[in-house]
Design an enzyme around this catalytic site. Structure first.
Site, short mmCIF file in Angstrom:
data_model
loop_
_atom_site.label_atom_id
_atom_site.label_comp_id
_atom_site.label_asym_id
_atom_site.label_seq_id
_atom_site.Cartn_x
_atom_site.Cartn_y
_atom_site.Cartn_z
N ASN A 138 0.88 -1.17 0.00
CA ASN A 138 0.00 0.00 0.00
C ASN A 138 0.91 1.22 0.00
OD1 ASN A 138 -1.84 2.01 0.45
ND2 ASN A 138 -2.43 1.32 2.51
N TRP A 139 1.06 1.81 -1.17
CA TRP A 139 2.00 2.93 -1.30
C TRP A 139 1.48 4.21 -0.63
CZ3 TRP A 139 3.78 2.84 -7.19
CH2 TRP A 139 4.45 1.63 -7.44
N LYS A 140 0.20 4.27 -0.35
CA LYS A 140 -0.42 5.48 0.24
C LYS A 140 -0.11 6.71 -0.62
CE LYS A 140 -0.29 3.21 4.69
NZ LYS A 140 -0.22 3.31 6.13
N HIS A 144 -9.55 1.26 4.56
CA HIS A 144 -8.30 1.44 5.31
C HIS A 144 -8.56 2.39 6.47
CE1 HIS A 144 -4.26 2.60 6.39
NE2 HIS A 144 -3.86 1.48 5.80
N SER A 165 3.16 -2.23 10.52
CA SER A 165 4.60 -2.34 10.76
C SER A 165 5.16 -3.73 10.45
CB SER A 165 4.94 -1.93 12.19
OG SER A 165 4.55 -0.58 12.40
N GLY A 217 2.63 -1.24 4.32
CA GLY A 217 2.73 0.18 4.00
C GLY A 217 4.17 0.57 3.75
N GLY A 218 4.81 1.14 4.78
CA GLY A 218 6.17 1.67 4.67
C GLY A 218 7.15 0.76 3.95
P1 PGA Z 1 2.65 0.13 7.72
O1 PGA Z 1 1.21 0.38 7.08
O2 PGA Z 1 3.16 -1.17 7.14
O3 PGA Z 1 3.48 1.32 7.28
O4 PGA Z 1 2.47 0.06 9.19
C1 PGA Z 1 0.32 -0.68 6.89
C2 PGA Z 1 -0.95 -0.16 6.25
O5 PGA Z 1 -1.39 0.93 6.62
O6 PGA Z 1 -1.55 -0.83 5.39
#
Ligand code: PGA
Length: 253
Positions: free
Chosen positions: A9-11, A98, A216, A237-238
Site C-alpha cells: 500500500n504505497w499510500k 483502510h 509495521s 505500507g512503509g
Molecule cells: P505500515 O502500514 O506497514 O506502514 O504500518 C500498513 C498499512 O497501513 O496498510
C-alpha cells in the site's frame, strides 16, 4: 487452498516516475526470485494504475490495486474515482476501508458495505480493512469491535460474493508506528475473525478466506507472522516502498 497474498500500500507516496521505477524493480524481482505460491499486489495511487498495470501485465503473480473507490458508480462527484474506472485501468484489486480512510474521511461501515458491493460487481477483489484503536484494545473489546466492522460491511453479501473478499486485519496502533502486533496477538484475532465469518457463511468459506495482517510488517518480523495458522499474508505500507524490503517480505513464507 487458501491464497497467500502480500499486498503493498504505497499510500500518498511516489510521483509517476518514482512509482514506475519501484514497480519495475519489483516486477524484475518477482520474475527472478518468487519461490512460493504467493500473489503479489501493488496498491498504488490512482495516477499509477494504468502504467503499473501495463508494466506488470505479463507477470502472472503480480496484480495492481487501487487504494479506495467511490460509493457512486458515475455522475456529478468531482474528484471521485469509480470501480469501473479502476477496472478499466487493468487493476484487479481495491483496498476498501483502510483506517486512514475511516479516520480522515469519516468512512462508515455502511458506506464501506456499498463500496465492497460495487467492487465485486465490477469484478474487482476487495481487500477489506478492519482493526481497532489502542483505546479499544486496552478496554479489551477489540474482538467485538472488529467483528462488528465485518458484520456491518460484509454480512449482507451472498456466499459467492463473500468467497471473493480478502480481509486485512490492521490494528491502528501498529500502523506506521514501528510497533507490530505480536504474532500471538495477530493470530488470536485472525482466528476469531475466521470463526466470525464461519458463523455467518459456513466453514468452507471461512477456511478459504485469505486474512492478511497489516501494521509495521517488515522483513524482520514477516516470517513469524506468516507462520501463524490463520495469517495468510500481509498488507504492507512503509516497507512496500523499498523493493528489496518488499521482496524479502514476499519471500518470508
Ligand atoms: P505500515 O502500514 O506497514 O506502514 O504500518 C500498513 C498499512 O497501513 O496498510
Amino acid at each position: 487452498m487458501r491464497k497467500k497474498i502480500v499486498a503493498g500500500n504505497w499510500k500518498l507516496n511516489n510521483t509517476l516516475e518514482e512509482g514506475l521505477k519501484l514497480a519495475s524493480e519489483i516486477t524484475n524481482m518477482v520474475t527472478d526470485e518468487l519461490r512460493d505460491e504467493v500473489t503479489v499486489v501493488l496498491g498504488t495511487p490512482y495516477i499509477h494504475l494504468s502504467a503499473v498495470g501495463k508494466l506488470t501485465e505479463n507477470v502472472e503473480k503480480l496484480h495492481v490495486a487501487a487504494q479506495d473507490c467511490s460509493t457512486h458508480e458515475s455522475g456529478a462527484y468531482t474528484g471521485e474515482i469509480s470501480v469501473s474506472m479502476i477496472q478499466s485501468t487493468g487493476a484487479s484489486y481495491v483496498i476498501i476501508g483502510h483506517s486512514e480512510r475511516r479516520e480522515y474521511h469519516n468512512e462508515t461501515n455502511e458506506q464501506l458495505a456499498t463500496k465492497v458491493e460495487l467492487a465485486l460487481k465490477a469484478d474487482l477483489t476487495p481487500i477489506f480493512c478492519c482493526g481497532e484503536s489502542l483505546n479499544i484494545r486496552e478496554s479489551g473489546k477489540h474482538e467485538r469491535f472488529v467483528s462488528a466492522q465485518i458484520t456491518e460491511s460484509l454480512f449482507h453479501l451472498t456466499e459467492e460474493q463473500m468467497s471473493k473478499v480478502v480481509i486485512a486485519y490492521e490494528p491502528i496502533w501498529a500502523i506506521g508506528t514501528g510497533v507490530t502486533a505480536s504474532s500471538d496477538q495477530a493470530q488470536e484475532m485472525h482466528k476469531a475473525l475466521r470463526a466470525h465469518i464461519a458463523s455467518k457463511f459456513g466453514n468452507t468459506i471461512a477456511d478459504e478466506a485469505s486474512i492478511l495482517y497489516g501494521g509495521s510488517c517488515k522483513p524482520t518480523n514477516a516470517n513469524e507472522l506468516f507462520s501463524q495458522p490463520d495469517i495468510d499474508g500481509g498488507l504492507i505500507g512503509g516497507a512496500s516502498l523499498k523493493s528489496r524490503d518488499f521482496m524479502d517480505i514476499i519471500n518470508s513464507f
